[in-house]
Design a protein around this motif. Sequence first.
Motif, PDB file in Angstrom:
ATOM      1  N   UNK A   1     -60.784  21.853  -5.017  1.00  0.00           N
ATOM      2  CA  UNK A   1     -60.070  20.824  -5.772  1.00  0.00           C
ATOM      3  C   UNK A   1     -59.912  19.539  -4.964  1.00  0.00           C
ATOM      4  N   UNK A   2     -60.079  19.632  -3.649  1.00  0.00           N
ATOM      5  CA  UNK A   2     -59.988  18.432  -2.806  1.00  0.00           C
ATOM      6  C   UNK A   2     -61.094  17.434  -3.130  1.00  0.00           C
ATOM      7  N   UNK A   3     -62.171  17.916  -3.763  1.00  0.00           N
ATOM      8  CA  UNK A   3     -63.245  17.004  -4.157  1.00  0.00           C
ATOM      9  C   UNK A   3     -62.812  16.070  -5.270  1.00  0.00           C
ATOM     10  N   UNK A   4     -61.805  16.477  -6.026  1.00  0.00           N
ATOM     11  CA  UNK A   4     -61.382  15.703  -7.196  1.00  0.00           C
ATOM     12  C   UNK A   4     -60.942  14.284  -6.842  1.00  0.00           C
TER      13      UNK A   4
ATOM     14  N   UNK B   1     -61.965   8.429  -6.324  1.00  0.00           N
ATOM     15  CA  UNK B   1     -61.951   7.229  -5.484  1.00  0.00           C
ATOM     16  C   UNK B   1     -63.331   6.589  -5.437  1.00  0.00           C
ATOM     17  N   UNK B   2     -64.372   7.400  -5.356  1.00  0.00           N
ATOM     18  CA  UNK B   2     -65.725   6.861  -5.336  1.00  0.00           C
ATOM     19  C   UNK B   2     -66.004   6.069  -6.615  1.00  0.00           C
ATOM     20  N   UNK B   3     -65.620   6.645  -7.754  1.00  0.00           N
ATOM     21  CA  UNK B   3     -65.813   5.952  -9.024  1.00  0.00           C
ATOM     22  C   UNK B   3     -64.999   4.670  -9.104  1.00  0.00           C
ATOM     23  N   UNK B   4     -63.772   4.712  -8.600  1.00  0.00           N
ATOM     24  CA  UNK B   4     -62.915   3.523  -8.630  1.00  0.00           C
ATOM     25  C   UNK B   4     -63.497   2.401  -7.767  1.00  0.00           C
TER      26      UNK B   4
ATOM     27  N   UNK C   1     -54.586   3.039  -5.456  1.00  0.00           N
ATOM     28  CA  UNK C   1     -53.443   3.325  -6.330  1.00  0.00           C
ATOM     29  C   UNK C   1     -53.885   4.030  -7.609  1.00  0.00           C
ATOM     30  N   UNK C   2     -54.978   3.560  -8.178  1.00  0.00           N
ATOM     31  CA  UNK C   2     -55.493   4.191  -9.394  1.00  0.00           C
ATOM     32  C   UNK C   2     -55.930   5.629  -9.122  1.00  0.00           C
TER      33      UNK C   2
END
Length: 444
Positions: free
Chosen positions: A72-75, A80-83, A287-288
């Motif tokens: 779940x740490x990948x979530x 963040x990568x997408x953001x 933040x997002x």
Amino acid sequence: MISDPLILALVLLGIMFALLLSSMWIGFALFATGFAGLLLYDVTLPPTISIWDRIAQILANSIWNSLNSWALAALPLFILMGELLYRTAISTRLMNALTPWLSNVPGRLYHINVAACSLFAAVSGSSAATTATVGKITLKELHRRGYDKRLAIGSLAGAGTLGFLIPPSLIMIIYGVLSDTSIGRLFMAGILPGLVLAGMYSLYIAVACLLRPDAVPASDERYTMRQRLVALKDLLPVVLLIVLVLGGIYTGLTTPTEAAAMGVLGALGLALISGSLTRAALGEALLSTVKTTAMICFIIAGAAFMSQMVGFVGITRSVSQYITALELSPYMLLFILGLMYLLLGMILDGISIVVMTLPIVLPIVVLAGFDPLWFGIYVVIMVELSQITPPVGFSIFVIQYISREDVATIFKATFPFFLITVFMVVLITVFPELVFYLPNKMLR
């Protein structure tokens, strides 16, 4: 007090939907439903243990077990990568790179929505991020060039859902954690169906434009092979990031979590190279990410608590026995589940649908003879449909914000792509090898 688990299930279903329709947060609604189930069920406990002691025990165990997962740490890392990519110029560069190659294809630049969404899906993991990032550039540009706005919106809405099917996928991570299915295998299983679905979207666009030539504006743009090859340089960063993230997983060199961490570093590098990584943009991205991760984890914890309640009071066993007694064929079971997912998609977001239904549905599906890996892809495609299903289709609201069109117009434009996605569900049901081919091939 209620002693019949099936009657209790119907009562709890009513309670849950009443809470959801009251605009209560989904996580709170799931926790409240779990509490209601434990309090309403007629259970005999030892005299030394009160019902509140048992509720506290189930609550603590469910929250800890559901969130104490390395996978779940990948979530948050993929989020963040997408953001980070959302706040770079990656969508502009994708359009510049793809335009010369699509100028002579029937439908021409409509295909940019499909191609760009497919590429961005391979580095973002989110349908909403894919739709927003690609749409904020392509819709305006296609409108400026005189392309039909409805077909442009429909192609974006359909292709934007590929963010969940083409790995890395947030839904696949959640499904893998909850069902104890290999996330790496899920990622591999989603590639072929994702590419086939993207191909069907492009095929529809080409046929629609051949039947309606006025949907494509006249153009005298011509590109030489040299110009096309030069344009590929704008694709190179995205391709490298895809190789970085997925290559390690598929070769077995990295876990999905480690690959996600490398993806974040790659996204930071792209943002720095593009010159769009300001302090404000980085702060917004972080933040997002925190908000989105907290929201998802809260829903997962609530669903885990409800799942423990469902098992404790015997709802899963009773529902399984009831469905078995109906003697439904496996495909009729899938059809009924498909209708259920479509109905849920009208009022819930995709993540909530997965975490709420999986504890009850998965044991029944496995009992019917379906592989959890295959069912994971089935669920992901059904979640894709929820993104473009009225009235809560999240991708629809993203497109409405970008295009300023009314929701009814967007739904009409999206409907052909909705039907294509439904056909994809039929396709993987009839030809399950579409799901199993890559996982079995690469793990021999």
